[in-house]
Design a protein around this motif. Structure first.
Motif, PDB file in Angstrom:
ATOM      1  N   GLU A  35       0.824  -1.294  -0.335  1.00 50.53           N
ATOM      2  CA  GLU A  35      -0.132  -0.104   0.167  1.00 50.53           C
ATOM      3  C   GLU A  35       0.781   1.299  -0.011  1.00 50.53           C
ATOM      4  OE1 GLU A  35      -2.805  -0.657   3.185  1.00 50.53           O
ATOM      5  OE2 GLU A  35      -4.095  -1.710   1.785  1.00 50.53           O
ATOM      6  N   GLU A  36       1.868   1.116   0.510  1.00 56.78           N
ATOM      7  CA  GLU A  36       2.907   2.314   0.688  1.00 56.78           C
ATOM      8  C   GLU A  36       3.539   2.578  -0.547  1.00 56.78           C
ATOM      9  OE1 GLU A  36       6.139   2.147   3.648  1.00 56.78           O
ATOM     10  OE2 GLU A  36       4.400   1.824   5.161  1.00 56.78           O
ATOM     11  N   ALA A  37       3.513   1.487  -1.541  1.00 56.30           N
ATOM     12  CA  ALA A  37       4.067   1.596  -2.917  1.00 56.30           C
ATOM     13  C   ALA A  37       3.018   1.936  -4.022  1.00 56.30           C
ATOM     14  CB  ALA A  37       4.663   0.347  -3.287  1.00 56.30           C
ATOM     15  N   GLY A  38       1.820   2.078  -3.474  1.00 56.44           N
ATOM     16  CA  GLY A  38       0.683   2.636  -4.161  1.00 56.44           C
ATOM     17  C   GLY A  38      -0.301   1.455  -4.636  1.00 56.44           C
ATOM     18  N   ALA A  39      -0.089   0.272  -4.158  1.00 63.88           N
ATOM     19  CA  ALA A  39      -0.903  -0.512  -4.754  1.00 63.88           C
ATOM     20  C   ALA A  39      -2.172  -0.704  -4.159  1.00 63.88           C
ATOM     21  CB  ALA A  39      -0.282  -1.975  -4.544  1.00 63.88           C
ATOM     22  N   THR A  40      -3.137  -1.383  -4.618  1.00 64.78           N
ATOM     23  CA  THR A  40      -4.577  -1.663  -4.119  1.00 64.78           C
ATOM     24  C   THR A  40      -4.527  -3.228  -3.745  1.00 64.78           C
ATOM     25  OG1 THR A  40      -5.293  -0.302  -5.544  1.00 64.78           O
ATOM     26  CG2 THR A  40      -6.989  -1.323  -4.300  1.00 64.78           C
ATOM     27  N   VAL A  41      -4.143  -3.379  -2.424  1.00 62.70           N
ATOM     28  CA  VAL A  41      -4.368  -4.770  -2.042  1.00 62.70           C
ATOM     29  C   VAL A  41      -5.965  -5.076  -1.999  1.00 62.70           C
ATOM     30  CG1 VAL A  41      -3.750  -6.375   0.011  1.00 62.70           C
ATOM     31  CG2 VAL A  41      -2.326  -4.705  -0.789  1.00 62.70           C
ATOM     32  N   ILE A  42      -6.374  -5.846  -2.762  1.00 65.92           N
ATOM     33  CA  ILE A  42      -7.584  -6.252  -3.132  1.00 65.92           C
ATOM     34  C   ILE A  42      -8.131  -7.367  -1.956  1.00 65.92           C
ATOM     35  CG2 ILE A  42      -8.236  -5.361  -5.083  1.00 65.92           C
ATOM     36  CD1 ILE A  42      -8.156  -8.121  -6.361  1.00 65.92           C
ATOM     37  N   ALA A  43      -7.081  -8.136  -1.565  1.00 63.53           N
ATOM     38  CA  ALA A  43      -7.399  -9.408  -0.534  1.00 63.53           C
ATOM     39  C   ALA A  43      -6.137  -9.723   0.002  1.00 63.53           C
ATOM     40  CB  ALA A  43      -7.979 -10.563  -1.393  1.00 63.53           C
ATOM     41  N   VAL A  44      -6.264 -10.039   1.589  1.00 59.23           N
ATOM     42  CA  VAL A  44      -5.247 -10.554   2.364  1.00 59.23           C
ATOM     43  C   VAL A  44      -5.888 -11.638   2.655  1.00 59.23           C
ATOM     44  CG1 VAL A  44      -3.612 -10.292   3.888  1.00 59.23           C
ATOM     45  CG2 VAL A  44      -4.307  -8.257   2.588  1.00 59.23           C
ATOM     46  N   THR A  45      -5.241 -13.007   2.368  1.00 62.93           N
ATOM     47  CA  THR A  45      -6.094 -14.234   2.885  1.00 62.93           C
ATOM     48  C   THR A  45      -5.108 -15.350   3.351  1.00 62.93           C
ATOM     49  OG1 THR A  45      -7.475 -15.877   2.270  1.00 62.93           O
ATOM     50  CG2 THR A  45      -6.515 -14.829   0.362  1.00 62.93           C
TER      51      THR A  45
END
Lengths: 712, 124
Positions: free
Chosen positions: B29-39
């Motif tokens: 997220e710090e690198a700008g990504a959208t984390v759509i799922a953490v599983t």
């Protein structure tokens, strides 16, 4: 003619005529018109003649009238006398008495004519003797020509010194040519027939002729390429230089004799050279005599009671029974037994003997030979020992052995091989197919390939594969084998051994997993430490505080590790875990109540619960019940939900008075509320009431519990 | 590395360790990504794909009770790029996945961002 008897001369003649000792008569010829003699007239005959002829007086009678049957013969003989004027002697057999009579017809002047005087003499004896002689001659001739032996009469030709130099053949029989090879010898000399003839032949015959002493000898004639058996004898005084030779070509016999001698010599050489002992036994087998060969028994002497003297005590009965049987059968025997030789050493002999019979079928002796088989017996014993040792070694070492006859397909397994394949010993007849059947399906193709490759290349067969035993047990085995080939390099046998390496494979696998897991855990641990350190940071403004908390958490993690290491039973008892955490935080027993059924936590769950208890206890000491005179109830229970066992744990504090509660979402709270759902698929609640803090954890028990499956 | 090398990228994190997952999420997220799922368990891709393309998946190999290789194969057949992040050695990878991009734990944040950036760049 009667009137002429009056003449005195005639009277004198008549008297003389009458006095002749032999029968005599005087006849005068009667000629025919053509001048040929046609008859004869008896002029006179003496008394002997009358007796001879059996008549009284014959004078005046004619021949034809008196003896018409024989007249013609006599007239022919008489005519010859008249014609020649010479006497004629006639010998005839009498038709009357079968005697032979010699009649001499002598012409005598009678007046102006010629008469003939016939005198008769009985020559029967002489005649018969001559006939016998002729017959003997004929027989001799027949014998001479029909005998198989050669016969000849030679006349020896001497040199000046009186030594026989050559000889001429006077007579030779029909067999002569066949016996000598000399053709048409009569009248020829030996040297003309065979120039190279040896001198001693003429010398020998010369000596016989001179000495008059017959000789018998055998001699070879290289010039004739023959060997003769000769009897030579002097012919006698009438033929002083002649020698009769009766001989036979004995070349064939000589050759056979020579061959026999050679054969005997060879046999003797063989007996002398053999490493066996050649012996003979008396008819009852009791006495032995060494005939030749090696002195396997030492010096045996003339004859000895060999059974008593040489056969060792424990083998004597065996030998005796073998011999008794052979004697009963009158057949050969063979026996292997130990003997004590003359020098006291014990060795093994293998003896064979055959009975020798006379014409009546009685055994005259036994002939045989004995071989020293001590070395063979020893090596057989060693082989026995070797086989026993191999059997023991394979049993002790649990080595399964096989021997596969490639040509016949016959396969032999050792007892251990049956066991390793999951069979009772001898339960089945091993075959290649039977073996392949037990190989794990995944390994079968590779096994076939490796066997085929070893067979083709001649290299060792080396293989590790799995055997599926009928009970479902899978065993790893390590097999090594080697093919044996014939001269054409065709594989004929395969020998090999295999051992069960299941345990080793398990340990190896275990070790491999351990190493991989250790690596994994160390890496994860570092990652964890980093995450914990980072997550711990926001809740502390004070570095000392932060360090204390961090160390506390790391120690809690460390405790999980040491618990797991202490109990490699793969699970951690929940009660034990809780109590240990309380002890670490110096919670006195009177300040808490711990209760719940026995629950075995997976290492993973244990790690999280340990950290959770740690966080709760730390918080409580700092802010809650444990920092005061409060009380803590830690209770858990289990419940079946959706075919899984869920454990539900409550941490309930009772504080006597309200205290400032830390309601921030700190490390502990996140652990309970976020990590438990995330990692354990459960639920976590963290609530603060006026009376105290309540934490609830609920998660399903994992059915896996391997030490290798925890993560740190 | 720019400030937001993964800006706008939709990324899924499959990681059974809560802390690691949390850490990775922060990093991305710090690198700008959208984390759509953490599983912690293998996710169903369909709902995520409904919201737009999945640019990359960061995968831990050991999911506690199972391994993630089958999921990696599913991703490959869906042409979704993925990056292994694991405490195991590369030798642990099965033959058909041996060539897959791979980062060994512990990995610093920069390395994870760089790995994913390169992975996505390689795909486009």
């Amino acid at each position: 003619m009667a009137d002429r008897l009056h003449d005195p001369g005639e009277t004198l003649f008549a008297a003389a005529f009458q006095a002749l000792p032999e029968p005599a008569c005087l006849v005068e010829p009667i000629f025919g018109e053509d001048g040929t003699l046609v008859d004869l007239a008896y002029v006179t005959a003496n008394d002997r003649m009358a007796e001879q002829l059996g008549v009284d007086n014959i004078a005046g009678q004619t021949l034809r009238r008196r003896w018409p049957d024989i007249a013609d013969d006599w007239i022919r003989d008489f005519a010859q006398v008249f014609a020649s004027g010479e006497p004629v002697v006639v010998i005839r057999q009498s038709s009357r008495d079968d005697n032979y009579y010699q009649t001499t017809l002598t012409p005598v002047p009678f007046g102006d004519t010629t008469a003939v005087m016939a005198t008769i003499r009985d020559v029967s004896n002489e005649h018969r003797a001559r006939a016998r002689h002729r017959e003997a001659d004929a027989r001799y001739k027949l014998l001479f020509d029909t005998i198989d032996e050669g016969f000849c009469i030679v006349e020896v030709i001497f040199d000046d010194a009186g030594k026989g130099r050559d000889y001429r053949f006077i007579e030779a029989n029909d067999a002569f040519v066949g016996q000598t090879g000399l053709i048409d010898p009569i009248g020829k000399t030996m040297r003309s027939l065979e120039p190279d003839i040896e001198d001693y032949w003429a010398e020998t015959y010369g000596r016989i002729a001179r000495s008059g002493v017959a000789e018998r000898f055998e001699s070879a004639s290289p010039a004739l390429g023959r060997w003769f058996d000769v009897f030579a004898f002097p012919i006698g005084e009438n033929a002083p230089n002649q020698v009769g030779i009766l001989f036979e070509d004995v070349g064939e016999r000589k050759r056979m004799e020579l061959a026999l001698r050679h054969s005997e010599k060879r046999l003797q050489s063989l007996i002398d050279a053999t490493s066996d002992l050649i012996f003979r036994l008396s008819p009852d087998c009791s006495l032995m005599e060494q005939v030749g060969g090696k002195q396997l028994l030492g010096d045996v002497g003339e004859q000895s009671d060999w059974l008593e003297r040489f056969v060792i005590d424990s083998d004597r009965e065996l030998v005796r029974s073998v011999i008794d049987d052979a004697k009963a059968r009158c057949g050969p025997f063979h026996v292997e037994n130990r003997v004590r030789t003359a020098d006291g050493a014990v060795s093994w002999l293998s003896s064979r003997a055959v009975p020798v019979f006379d014409e009546d079928g009685t055994i005259t002796e036994w002939f045989g030979m004995a071989t020293d088989i001590t070395a063979r017996r020893h090596s057989e014993q060693q082989i026995d020992h070797g086989a026993q040792m191999l059997r023991m070694a394979s049993e002790i070492g649990k080595v399964a052995l096989w021997d596969w006859n490639v040509e016949s397909g016959e396969l032999v397994w050792s007892d251990e091989h049956f066991r390793i394949e999951g069979y009772e010993v001898g339960e089945v007849t091993p075959t290649y197919e039977l073996w392949a059947e037990r190989v794990h399906p995944e390994d079968r193709a590779e096994c076939d390939r490796k066997v085929a490759q070893a067979m083709r290349s001649g290299g060792d067969y080396v293989n590790e594969y799995r055997i599926c035993q009928p009970g479902g047990d899978v065993r790893w085995v390590s097999a090594r084998g080697r093919f044996l080939y014939d001269e054409q390099h065709r594989p004929i046998r395969m020998l090999g051994a295999l051992i069960d390496i299941t345990q080793r494979r398990r340990e190896e696998e275990w070790q491999r997993l351990l190493v991989a897991e250790l690596q994994h855990r160390v890496r994860n641990l570092i990652g964890m430490v980093r995450s914990v350190a980072r997550l711990s940071a926001p809740s502390h403004r004070n570095v000392d505080d932060y360090v204390d908390h961090l160390i506390g958490r790391l120690q809690a993690m460390g405790r999980t590790q040491s618990t797991l290491t202490r109990s490699p039973g793969r699970t951690v008892d929940l009660s034990e875990l809780v109590r240990e955490e309380l002890v670490v935080h110096a919670v006195q027993p009177d300040m808490c109540h711990v209760d719940g059924p026995e629950v075995a936590l997976s290492p993973h769950a244990a790690e999280i619960v340990t950290l959770a208890i740690h966080e709760l206890a730390t918080n409580s000491v700092k802010y809650g019940a444990l920092g005061d005179t409060g009380y803590i109830r830690i209770i858990w229970s289990t419940e079946e939900k959706e075919s899984r066992t869920w454990v539900s744990l409550r941490w309930q504090e009772t504080a006597p008075r309200g205290k400032t509660k830390n309601n921030r979402k700190g490390f502990g709270r996140r652990l309970i509320e976020e990590r438990v759902p995330y990692e354990l698929e459960g639920m976590g609640r963290f609530t603060v009431h006026d009376t105290g803090m309540l934490a609830e954890l609920e998660f399903p028990l994992s059915d896996t519990g391997s030490i290798l499956e925890t993560r740190s | 590395m720019t400030d937001n090398p993964l800006a706008g990228r939709r990324i899924i994190i499959l990681e059974d360790d809560y802390y690691q997952a949390h850490d990775s999420k922060d990093t991305l997220e710090e690198a700008g990504a959208t984390v759509i799922a953490v599983t912690a368990t293998v996710p169903d891709l369909a709902p995520h794909l409904a919201g737009g393309p999945i640019d990359a998946v960061l995968i831990d190999i050991n999911l506690g009770r199972s391994l993630s290789f089958d999921f990696a194969r599913t991703l490959r057949s869906n042409a979704i790029p993925f990056l292994f992040l694991t405490g195991y050695d590369a030798g642990m990878l099965p033959e058909d996945l041996a060539a897959s991009p791979y980062i060994s734990k512990p990995a610093d944040r920069a390395r994870i961002v760089k790995g994913l950036t390169e992975l996505i760049a390689g795909q486009s």
